[in-house]
Design an enzyme around this catalytic site. Structure first.
Site, mmCIF file in Angstrom:
data_model
loop_
_atom_site.group_PDB
_atom_site.id
_atom_site.type_symbol
_atom_site.label_atom_id
_atom_site.label_comp_id
_atom_site.label_asym_id
_atom_site.label_seq_id
_atom_site.Cartn_x
_atom_site.Cartn_y
_atom_site.Cartn_z
ATOM 1 N N ASP A 87 54.321 32.318 55.515
ATOM 2 C CA ASP A 87 53.335 31.231 55.456
ATOM 3 C C ASP A 87 53.876 30.013 54.695
ATOM 4 O O ASP A 87 53.109 29.296 54.052
ATOM 5 C CB ASP A 87 52.030 31.719 54.825
ATOM 6 C CG ASP A 87 52.209 32.192 53.387
ATOM 7 O OD1 ASP A 87 53.361 32.421 52.973
ATOM 8 O OD2 ASP A 87 51.191 32.334 52.677
ATOM 9 N N GLU A 154 51.993 29.621 60.076
ATOM 10 C CA GLU A 154 50.727 30.336 60.024
ATOM 11 C C GLU A 154 49.611 29.380 60.430
ATOM 12 O O GLU A 154 49.476 28.291 59.864
ATOM 13 C CB GLU A 154 50.440 30.889 58.620
ATOM 14 C CG GLU A 154 49.139 31.676 58.577
ATOM 15 C CD GLU A 154 48.735 32.080 57.163
ATOM 16 O OE1 GLU A 154 48.521 33.279 56.931
ATOM 17 O OE2 GLU A 154 48.620 31.187 56.306
ATOM 18 N N GLU A 169 35.424 29.792 47.020
ATOM 19 C CA GLU A 169 35.905 31.076 46.501
ATOM 20 C C GLU A 169 37.248 30.895 45.813
ATOM 21 O O GLU A 169 37.510 31.459 44.747
ATOM 22 C CB GLU A 169 36.023 32.073 47.656
ATOM 23 C CG GLU A 169 36.334 33.504 47.220
ATOM 24 C CD GLU A 169 37.839 33.795 47.146
ATOM 25 O OE1 GLU A 169 38.218 34.834 46.578
ATOM 26 O OE2 GLU A 169 38.629 32.965 47.657
#
Length: 247
Positions: A87, A154, A169
């Site tokens: 990633d 990604e 979050e």
């Protein structure tokens, strides 16, 4: 034999290798961004609807790459980094509705020059904390001056509500070294479920509105105009007949 290489030259060589390494991920991102821009324009011109709200791309910094490598046990070369960190280049596509996520995913997966390595559906199978998104790992061909190289990107696809939840979050728990109380984890999961309920409700409303539009569509023929790049063109009658004969 002692190494008489000039330390400055050594540093320049190392810097050049690192720049080349990072450049190929930058170019891979640009390739994917172009693909998404083409999809956006195609939808806008042909369907009068754009399922993509916005996109955001990022390259991991060398510092972030090394931190992740240390968590994975380290690496001995740039090739090891490429094999272990998938990633380094990432792009996030935020869609309007859940169905748009799978629509965009299918379109990207059908492109011949993208080699799909994996697809992880965290919408049908959310993470324990409630995280939902669709992740695609794809290799993109990058053409450098002296070589062609497949570079991994990604691609995350999610709705606005999923993105809102994930963003908050991350802010709440980023770099949280202490154990998170179970009560907070449960509340976080509830918030994710609430966001998903909003997604499903809005999807249902959108489908109902589409049905209403179709029911009220006119068959009038006076609107044969073509709009491309803000230029309006009249479609000749003989061209209409030619296209009609093609079925």
């Amino acid at each position: 034999m002692p190494d008489n290489t000039n330390p400055i030259e050594q540093m320049k060589a190392i810097q050049k290798k690192l720049i080349r390494f990072m450049m190929k991920y930058k170019f891979a991102l640009q390739e994917v961004e172009t693909k998404i821009e083409i999809l956006q324009e195609e939808f806008q011109l042909l369907h009068d609807y754009n399922p993509i709200e916005h996109t955001k791309s990022r390259l991991k910094s060398p510092e972030s790459i090394m931190k992740k490598l240390l968590r994975k046990g380290g690496a001995g070369s740039l090739a090891d980094i490429k094999d272990n960190i998938k990633d380094i280049a990432g792009i996030r596509i935020t869609c309007s509705f859940i169905s748009d996520i799978y629509r965009i995913s299918e379109m990207l997966q059908s492109q011949a020059d993208l080699n799909i390595l994996s697809v992880k559906d965290y919408i049908q199978n959310p993470k324990p904390n409630g995280y939902k998104s669709l992740h695609i790992l794809a290799e993109v061909p990058v053409f450098m001056s002296d070589r062609e190289e497949a570079v991994c990107v990604e691609i995350q696809i999610r709705t606005i509500a999923m993105d809102f939840w994930a963003s908050l979050e991350h802010k709440i728990f980023y770099k949280c070294n202490e154990a998170v109380p179970e009560r907070l984890l449960q509340d976080l999961k509830k918030a994710a479920d609430t966001a998903y309920e909003l997604d499903t409700t809005m999807e249902q409303l959108q489908q109902e509105m589409e049905e209403i539009k179709l029911a009220h569509q006119s068959d009038a023929r006076e609107d044969y105009q073509l709009l491309i790049d803000n230029q309006q063109f009249k479609i000749p009658e003989n061209l209409l007949k030619l296209i009609s004969r093609e079925g």
